[in-house]
Write an enzyme that holds these catalytic residues in place. Structure first.
Site, PDB file in Angstrom:
ATOM      1  N   HIS A   7      -3.589   7.599   5.989  1.00 35.03           N
ATOM      2  CA  HIS A   7      -3.731   6.292   5.342  1.00 35.03           C
ATOM      3  C   HIS A   7      -5.133   5.758   5.661  1.00 35.03           C
ATOM      4  CE1 HIS A   7      -2.470   2.774   3.272  1.00 35.03           C
ATOM      5  NE2 HIS A   7      -2.620   1.991   4.314  1.00 35.03           N
ATOM      6  N   HIS A  13      -9.739   1.518  -0.711  1.00 33.11           N
ATOM      7  CA  HIS A  13      -8.286   1.445  -0.583  1.00 33.11           C
ATOM      8  C   HIS A  13      -7.695   1.041  -1.943  1.00 33.11           C
ATOM      9  CE1 HIS A  13      -4.351   0.781   0.781  1.00 33.11           C
ATOM     10  NE2 HIS A  13      -4.563   0.039   1.857  1.00 33.11           N
ATOM     11  N   PHE A  53       1.141  -3.322   4.111  1.00 35.69           N
ATOM     12  CA  PHE A  53       1.335  -4.648   4.681  1.00 35.69           C
ATOM     13  C   PHE A  53       2.834  -4.953   4.716  1.00 35.69           C
ATOM     14  CE2 PHE A  53      -3.110  -5.563   3.359  1.00 35.69           C
ATOM     15  CZ  PHE A  53      -3.567  -6.053   4.573  1.00 35.69           C
ATOM     16  N   CYS A 112       0.816  -1.221   0.000  1.00 39.75           N
ATOM     17  CA  CYS A 112       0.000   0.000   0.000  1.00 39.75           C
ATOM     18  C   CYS A 112       0.850   1.273   0.000  1.00 39.75           C
ATOM     19  CB  CYS A 112      -0.917   0.003   1.217  1.00 39.75           C
ATOM     20  SG  CYS A 112      -1.547  -1.620   1.633  1.00 39.75           S
ATOM     21  N   LYS A 166     -10.206   7.399   1.794  1.00 39.03           N
ATOM     22  CA  LYS A 166     -10.581   5.995   1.568  1.00 39.03           C
ATOM     23  C   LYS A 166     -12.019   5.754   2.024  1.00 39.03           C
ATOM     24  CE  LYS A 166      -5.957   3.926   1.869  1.00 39.03           C
ATOM     25  NZ  LYS A 166      -5.133   5.095   2.216  1.00 39.03           N
ATOM     26  N   GLU A 186      -2.088   4.693  13.391  1.00 35.37           N
ATOM     27  CA  GLU A 186      -1.801   5.955  12.701  1.00 35.37           C
ATOM     28  C   GLU A 186      -2.083   7.150  13.613  1.00 35.37           C
ATOM     29  OE1 GLU A 186      -3.739   6.485   8.933  1.00 35.37           O
ATOM     30  OE2 GLU A 186      -2.420   8.169   8.408  1.00 35.37           O
TER      31      GLU A 186
END
Lengths: 431, 403
Positions: free
Chosen positions: A318, A355, A414, A178, A350, A329
């Site tokens: 994010h 995403h 990830f 990502c 998002k 986050e």
């Protein structure tokens, strides 16, 4: 040696909210959700049946290079479409006015090309039938189109863009899940700063809404299963969030050395002032609750930009809508901004477009630039109930007018790869 | 702004020639062996350079994580751990290192991670419809539970980077670069740039790749890149004039890069200095072009004038590419007016074509041998991707490192 400044002179995007930057932006500030029932394949038996798609029928129509047609999968088609838009906005016209090839590079954030689950199954069944019939693997292989293999190469998107736009300078691909396109944009800026190129086409593309990836991420428990109310499924920072929603799309920026842009009279949209990245060194699937890796990424970007935390007005988070990411986050932002975290606007787009995985960093960077230009901060929609562990100003549900001087875009992937970009309003000054 | 010197203070390499720089340097010659990971008896190419006795466990925090690690990740972790040891850093205790974890960067070249399609076998078999196609309803209801939960993650190319960062606790700047054949050299350059600009004092840079499985061999066979060597052909791989294509290998190499100030402060003698990096693209998605002119330009820009240099070629066994590289190096030397004509060392003809890790494994192999028997002042690593991208990396100020 004077540090070379990097500015943005063109942007292009294909997102679930729209087929270009303007429609994507308008969708984002309107708080319009793009999450629907999956149409790419029959997901009715799957535990997850929702995604934010770009209409596949539309994607298929894009691509105007017949000799390369066989190489262009969905993500490449979206990349080309958004690259075209970005170059056009920057005033570059293929075949007419383009950057000098040796000083023009490409940087792409993307993953492996993947055959669709249906194609994998077909190969698997053919293989099984061949084995039953006593035929060899090698005989089966002879019937496989070599392009099937070429399409799996991550660097293929960068290669095709280099071919189409005669970019002979640096060509790189970042594949950090990502975070891929945040890093590809950051790397492109570094190439310009270090003098390896004057213009870089930088961004990312991804198209994971297909059977295997939907099944795979569902098995990890990472996806929202709010199948009955798709528009409310992506709800970053909300107490009742239950996972992210897969999206797809592409975003590209034309990055240019400031004096190069000024010399040709380019319209400068913003300045890319800082880039940072880090690793969590924690776990493959989990984010550290203390947000340490995210903090480091933001801290490096602030240091690179020579900015104090108080100068950041807006963070495009994010914000995936998973329990762990959003807490991590938030903690990272608090570490990076200190007490200013309570005053900084933070939103996750998002919540509307899902995403976009490898392309999210580039697309969300584009939204940051639009925010700087328009003075409007996109909202986090579906924010209904506060989570005590997520306690920042998430610009809930409605866009907000605000003067934004510096905007930060976060991407966390990830495996624990992190990337942060900081954009600033261009001040109109040269060196 | 002054650029700082970037030194190599640790070397870890894993290839068919051996595990560790000394094992690689001590190995005189290697022959490819029969592909061991699958039944290759009917494949047109059946030989490859494969790594034996790979043990990542000493570098792992949790040994049970081994089942989560692809072959690429295992190769990467061993090479990175060896590089740490060589740099005098204890892999099992990163807290004892001279730089905090937050400030040690990790730049890694990665290859394709297509995942293991055989993992999907039970799910696909369970979901086959009467007409022979896949029944997605059945897959969703029953087959999905037969898919290993981490199978989607295993297709993400940055997983090898993740395992290295987790096990060595590297939290600084981190990127996974995947420009295919040039990945390793580009990763070195990216890490070196951070140190040169004062963004960090130390970086782990490297690459790992293993494509000696069925899908990898099939991929490169169908792309027309591989020599068709069968049992009994191993000696052909050592033929001076090469073969009719590449021979696959697998491997990994890592360098510990360090600013001169950092190395001197802890009394660490360098193996070499990272002098320069060049990159050029004549993109060819059809995988056809290999340009003498481009390589000659690249090598000319990379040579250290009048130094005893060796160019580590990327042609491996492929005789057509070897001819191109030999001509390019000769032209480059003439253009630079070198007093000492650089030699050309086709390292990948002894360790195989390690794809994304190719350029850096070859460079590391040569650096290892220079360490035992110094013969040059400078090494130019050359790497190319079949898509037409070429990179070079120049090492100079060669030294033997600390004893």
């Amino acid at each position: 040696m004077t540090s070379r400044r990097v500015v943005v002179t063109g942007m292009g995007a294909v997102t679930p909210l729209g087929m270009d930057v303007e429609s994507s932006w308008l969708g984002a500030i309107a708080g319009r959700p793009a999450v629907r029932k999956i149409t790419a394949f029959d997901a009715s038996g799957f535990p997850v049946q929702i995604a934010a798609e770009v209409p596949h029928r539309v994607i298929e129509a894009w691509f105007r290079v017949p000799e390369l047609e066989g190489l262009a999968d969905r993500k490449i088609r979206m990349a080309v479409r958004s690259a075209e838009e970005a170059l056009a906005q920057a005033g570059f016209v293929p075949g007419e006015t383009m950057p000098a090839p040796d000083r023009f590079g490409v940087s792409v954030g993307t993953e492996n090309g993947r055959p669709l689950l249906e194609e994998v199954a077909e190969t698997f069944y053919r293989f099984a039938d061949h084995q039953k019939a006593g035929l060899s693997t090698a005989e089966l292989l002879e019937g496989v189109d070599p392009l099937e293999f070429v399409r799996t190469v991550p660097h293929l998107t960068a290669t095709l863009l280099s071919v189409m736009y005669s970019a002979h300078g640096p060509a790189t691909t970042c594949s950090t899940a990502c975070t891929s396109s945040a890093q590809s944009v950051g790397e492109a800026a570094l190439e310009i700063r270090r003098g390896m190129a004057d213009v870089m086409l930088a961004g990312g593309t991804d198209a994971l809404v297909e059977g295997f990836m939907v099944a795979g991420f569902a098995l990890l428990g990472a996806l929202s299963t709010r199948n009955d109310e798709p528009e409310r499924a992506s709800r970053p920072f909300d107490r009742d969030r239950d996972g992210f929603v897969l999206g797809e799309g592409a975003g590209f920026l034309v990055l240019e050395e400031l004096e190069h842009a000024r010399a040709r009279g380019a319209n400068i949209l913003a300045e890319l002032v800082g880039y940072g990245c880090s690793s969590n060194a924690y776990r493959i699937t989990d984010s550290p609750p203390d947000g340490r890796g995210a903090y480091l990424s933001m801290a490096w970007a602030l240091r690179d930009a020579k900015l104090a935390p108080e100068q950041i007005d807006y963070i495009n988070a994010h914000g995936t809508s998973t329990q762990m990411n959003d807490v991590s986050e938030t903690a990272g932002i608090r570490l990076a901004l200190g007490t200013h975290a309570d005053r900084c606007m933070v939103s996750s787009t998002k919540s509307m477009m899902g995403h976009l995985v490898a392309s999210c960093g580039a697309v969300e960077s584009i939204l940051c630039v639009k925010t700087l230009q328009q003075g409007i901060v996109p909202p986090t929609i579906n924010y209904e109930n506060a989570d005590p562990a997520c306690d920042l100003d998430y610009v809930p549900n409605v866009a907000r007018e605000a003067s934004v001087r510096y905007a930060m875009s976060n991407s966390f992937g990830f495996g624990g790869s992190n990337g942060t970009l900081i954009f600033g309003r261009y001040d109109g000054r040269g060196e | 702004m002054n650029r700082r010197d970037v030194l190599i203070t640790g070397l870890g390499v894993v290839s068919a020639a051996g595990v560790g720089w000394r094992a690689c340097a001590d190995t005189v010659s290697v022959l490819p062996t029969f592909l061991s990971g699958f039944d290759a008896t009917t494949f047109p190419a059946r030989l490859a350079y494969q790594v034996e006795k790979l043990r990542p466990q000493p570098y792992m925090k949790r040994r049970k994580d081994l089942k989560l690690m692809s072959r690429d990740a295992q190769l990467a972790l061993v090479a990175a751990g060896l590089a740490a040891e060589d740099a005098g850093l204890l892999p099992s205790d990163p807290s004892s290192w001279p730089q905090p974890a937050d400030e040690i960067a990790l730049y890694m070249g990665v290859g394709l991670e297509p995942g293991d399609v055989t993992e999907l076998g039970p799910a696909l078999a369970r979901s086959r419809a009467a007409d022979g196609s896949i029944d997605l309803d059945v897959l969703g209801e029953f087959g999905i539970n037969l898919i290993p939960p981490l199978s989607a993650l295993s297709t993400l190319p940055n997983m090898a980077l993740a395992h290295v960062s987790i096990n060595l606790e590297l939290m600084g700047r981190g990127e996974a670069l995947s420009p295919w054949g040039t990945s390793g050299l580009d990763a070195v350059a990216a890490g070196a740039e951070m140190i040169a600009r004062g963004r960090c004092e130390m970086a782990f840079v490297g690459a790992a790749d293993s494509d000696v499985d069925m899908s990898g061999v099939a991929r490169y066979l169908r792309m027309g890149l591989l020599a068709r060597l069968k049992e009994g052909d191993a000696e052909l791989a050592a033929a001076p004039d090469g073969t009719d294509g590449l021979v696959l290998g697998e491997g990994a190499a890592f360098f510990v890069l360090e600013s001169r100030e950092s190395a001197e402060a802890r009394g660490k003698a360098p193996l070499a200095r990272v002098a320069r990096h060049a990159q050029y693209a004549v993109p060819t998605p059809q995988m056809s072009t290999f340009s003498v002119d481009v390589i000659a330009d690249m090598v000319a820009a990379s040579l250290v004038r009048n130094a005893r240099s060796v160019v580590v070629g990327a042609a491996g066994h492929d005789r057509r590419r070897r001819r191109v590289e030999a001509e390019a190096v000769a032209r480059a030397a003439a253009r630079r007016g070198c007093v000492v004509t650089p030699s050309l060392d086709q390292v990948s003809s002894r360790v195989g074509w390690c794809v994304a890790a190719g350029g850096i494994v070859d460079l590391a192999d040569r650096l290892a041998r220079e360490r035992l028997a110094p013969s040059v002042d400078s090494i130019v690593g050359l790497a190319w991707a079949p898509t037409g991208h070429t990179s070079t990396l120049t090492l100079d100020q060669m030294g033997g490192g600390s004893p």
